[in-house]
Design a protein around this motif. Sequence first.
Motif, mmCIF file in Angstrom:
data_model
loop_
_atom_site.group_PDB
_atom_site.id
_atom_site.type_symbol
_atom_site.label_atom_id
_atom_site.label_comp_id
_atom_site.label_asym_id
_atom_site.label_seq_id
_atom_site.Cartn_x
_atom_site.Cartn_y
_atom_site.Cartn_z
ATOM 1 N N GLU A 23 0.820 -1.212 -0.126
ATOM 2 C CA GLU A 23 0.028 0.031 -0.090
ATOM 3 C C GLU A 23 0.935 1.153 -0.218
ATOM 4 N N ARG A 24 1.979 1.293 0.910
ATOM 5 C CA ARG A 24 2.759 2.416 0.854
ATOM 6 C C ARG A 24 3.526 2.648 -0.630
ATOM 7 N N ALA A 25 3.962 1.451 -1.168
ATOM 8 C CA ALA A 25 4.664 1.719 -2.316
ATOM 9 C C ALA A 25 3.777 2.303 -3.534
ATOM 10 N N PHE A 26 2.405 1.838 -3.423
ATOM 11 C CA PHE A 26 1.525 2.387 -4.416
ATOM 12 C C PHE A 26 1.078 3.815 -4.009
ATOM 13 N N GLU A 27 1.143 4.370 -2.675
ATOM 14 C CA GLU A 27 0.784 5.670 -2.468
ATOM 15 C C GLU A 27 1.799 6.649 -3.061
ATOM 16 N N ILE A 28 3.010 6.157 -3.059
ATOM 17 C CA ILE A 28 4.245 6.640 -3.789
ATOM 18 C C ILE A 28 4.092 7.182 -5.186
ATOM 19 N N VAL A 29 3.568 5.710 -5.668
ATOM 20 C CA VAL A 29 3.188 6.015 -7.146
ATOM 21 C C VAL A 29 2.322 6.936 -7.498
ATOM 22 N N LEU A 30 1.101 6.917 -6.504
ATOM 23 C CA LEU A 30 -0.098 7.953 -6.686
ATOM 24 C C LEU A 30 0.661 9.464 -6.570
ATOM 25 N N ARG A 31 1.399 9.625 -5.706
ATOM 26 C CA ARG A 31 1.736 11.136 -5.449
ATOM 27 C C ARG A 31 2.638 11.458 -6.765
ATOM 28 N N LYS A 32 3.603 10.532 -7.137
ATOM 29 C CA LYS A 32 4.451 10.911 -8.456
ATOM 30 C C LYS A 32 3.639 11.218 -9.493
ATOM 31 N N ARG A 34 0.742 12.477 -9.593
ATOM 32 C CA ARG A 34 -0.129 13.539 -9.460
ATOM 33 C C ARG A 34 0.595 14.792 -9.799
ATOM 34 N N SER A 35 2.012 14.635 -9.343
ATOM 35 C CA SER A 35 3.054 15.797 -9.472
ATOM 36 C C SER A 35 3.186 16.134 -10.939
ATOM 37 N N ARG A 36 3.069 15.082 -11.932
ATOM 38 C CA ARG A 36 3.397 15.106 -13.465
ATOM 39 C C ARG A 36 2.170 15.611 -14.432
ATOM 40 N N GLN A 37 2.461 16.363 -15.178
ATOM 41 C CA GLN A 37 1.202 16.816 -16.085
ATOM 42 C C GLN A 37 1.030 15.726 -16.925
ATOM 43 N N THR A 38 1.847 14.963 -17.532
ATOM 44 C CA THR A 38 1.523 13.708 -18.295
ATOM 45 C C THR A 38 2.589 12.374 -18.029
ATOM 46 N N ASP A 39 2.015 11.728 -18.294
ATOM 47 C CA ASP A 39 3.114 10.256 -18.367
ATOM 48 C C ASP A 39 3.305 10.027 -19.724
ATOM 49 N N ALA A 40 3.172 10.693 -20.575
ATOM 50 C CA ALA A 40 3.407 9.843 -21.981
ATOM 51 C C ALA A 40 4.726 9.755 -22.268
ATOM 52 N N ALA A 46 3.806 -1.014 -25.132
ATOM 53 C CA ALA A 46 2.463 -1.340 -25.275
ATOM 54 C C ALA A 46 1.646 -0.191 -25.132
ATOM 55 N N GLY A 47 2.239 1.046 -24.918
ATOM 56 C CA GLY A 47 1.505 2.304 -24.965
ATOM 57 C C GLY A 47 0.853 2.650 -23.498
ATOM 58 N N GLU A 48 1.540 1.872 -22.460
ATOM 59 C CA GLU A 48 1.112 2.085 -21.011
ATOM 60 C C GLU A 48 2.170 3.032 -20.455
ATOM 61 N N SER A 49 1.712 3.773 -19.557
ATOM 62 C CA SER A 49 2.417 4.767 -18.825
ATOM 63 C C SER A 49 2.844 4.048 -17.603
ATOM 64 N N GLU A 50 4.169 4.604 -17.172
ATOM 65 C CA GLU A 50 4.694 4.227 -15.752
ATOM 66 C C GLU A 50 3.602 4.005 -14.683
ATOM 67 N N TYR A 51 2.692 5.032 -14.557
ATOM 68 C CA TYR A 51 1.694 4.799 -13.727
ATOM 69 C C TYR A 51 0.762 3.620 -13.962
ATOM 70 N N GLU A 52 0.150 3.483 -15.133
ATOM 71 C CA GLU A 52 -0.612 2.431 -15.642
ATOM 72 C C GLU A 52 0.067 1.036 -15.324
ATOM 73 N N GLN A 53 1.410 1.072 -15.672
ATOM 74 C CA GLN A 53 1.971 -0.421 -15.291
ATOM 75 C C GLN A 53 2.128 -0.599 -13.869
ATOM 76 N N LYS A 54 2.424 0.306 -12.910
ATOM 77 C CA LYS A 54 2.434 0.173 -11.519
ATOM 78 C C LYS A 54 1.094 -0.224 -10.932
ATOM 79 N N LEU A 55 0.070 0.702 -11.598
ATOM 80 C CA LEU A 55 -1.217 0.333 -11.110
ATOM 81 C C LEU A 55 -1.725 -1.275 -11.226
ATOM 82 N N ARG A 56 -1.313 -1.592 -12.685
ATOM 83 C CA ARG A 56 -1.781 -3.125 -12.851
ATOM 84 C C ARG A 56 -0.900 -4.002 -12.158
ATOM 85 N N ALA A 57 0.199 -3.595 -11.650
ATOM 86 C CA ALA A 57 1.102 -4.299 -10.651
ATOM 87 C C ALA A 57 0.501 -4.497 -9.311
#
Length: 307
Positions: A23-32, A34-40, A46-57
């Motif tokens: 849970e703590r690791a994913f909270e860090i992912v969420l904060r990062k 939100r701090s970015r304008q885009t993950d493109a 496969a077209g997945e952003s870092e956030y999408e990859q970690k969310l799936r993980a």
Amino acid sequence: MDDLKKAYELLGLPENASREEVERAFEIVLRKSRSRQTDAEDANEAGESEYEQKLRAYKTIIGYEDRNKIEEASRQRFKKWGKFAGTAEKIDDFFRIYKTRVIIGVIAVIAVIVGITALVNYREEQKRLAALPPVDLSVMFVGNYASDENQGGDEGLEQFMTAQFPEWKRIELTLTYVPSQSESMTQVDMAYQQKAFALLATERPDVYILDQGTFDWLANSGVFENLDSLAASDLKPLLQEDNIIKGRAEEDTEDHVYGIKVTDSPMAKELPLFMQDMIITIRSGGENRDKALHFIERYLESEAAAQ
């Protein structure tokens, strides 16, 4: 399992990481995120952003842990079955998944069994009735009457009454309970009255046997035969003043004889029947009028012989 291992690696966690660490690791992912304008710029092939990859993980790990908890709870629940735990669990899963179908199936089976039983019982009853001798006289008790269950109930009463007339093979008897008439009748009492009135309108016995209250209630119904002529001829030698019960039907302008009271007849007292009065009336237009008259005569003869 490879997907699970990759999921932990993607979140930078060991495979034995606790739920809190995930849970703590994913909270860090969420904060990062939100701090970015885009993950493109972080998208993989496969077209997945870092956030999408970690969310799936994260979802992979959490889903795996939740399944493990459910499976462990299930193992504990079926542990009491010992070596049959697996079989018990499979049966439980079957009924959980197909519960509605099983219930509907059971209801359908019960309905079929009930239907078949009812049909068999109906056919057996029809066979029994067909095997009985023809009815010599049909009698309906209407009033505050109850047959003696210790002597066979209604069937025992019918057999006892038939035995009083050896020349006959069968008297068909029906008991219709009507409570004693009073001003403080309940809704249940009134329901009994309505049932009795419905039977009077639909059933056609040769003879009615009533108590005094029921006779008074039904005297103007028009279903009883006027017995004036019989009281003045065939029945006259057997009648006392106390035997004659008069009433007034709706079309009458004066009282007429509609009932013959035989309460004091030894034949009446011998019946396995709880009663207060026994007033015999003949159904107007009945099929067995001569036998109905003979029925009354026999009870009056019994009373006369006892005096």
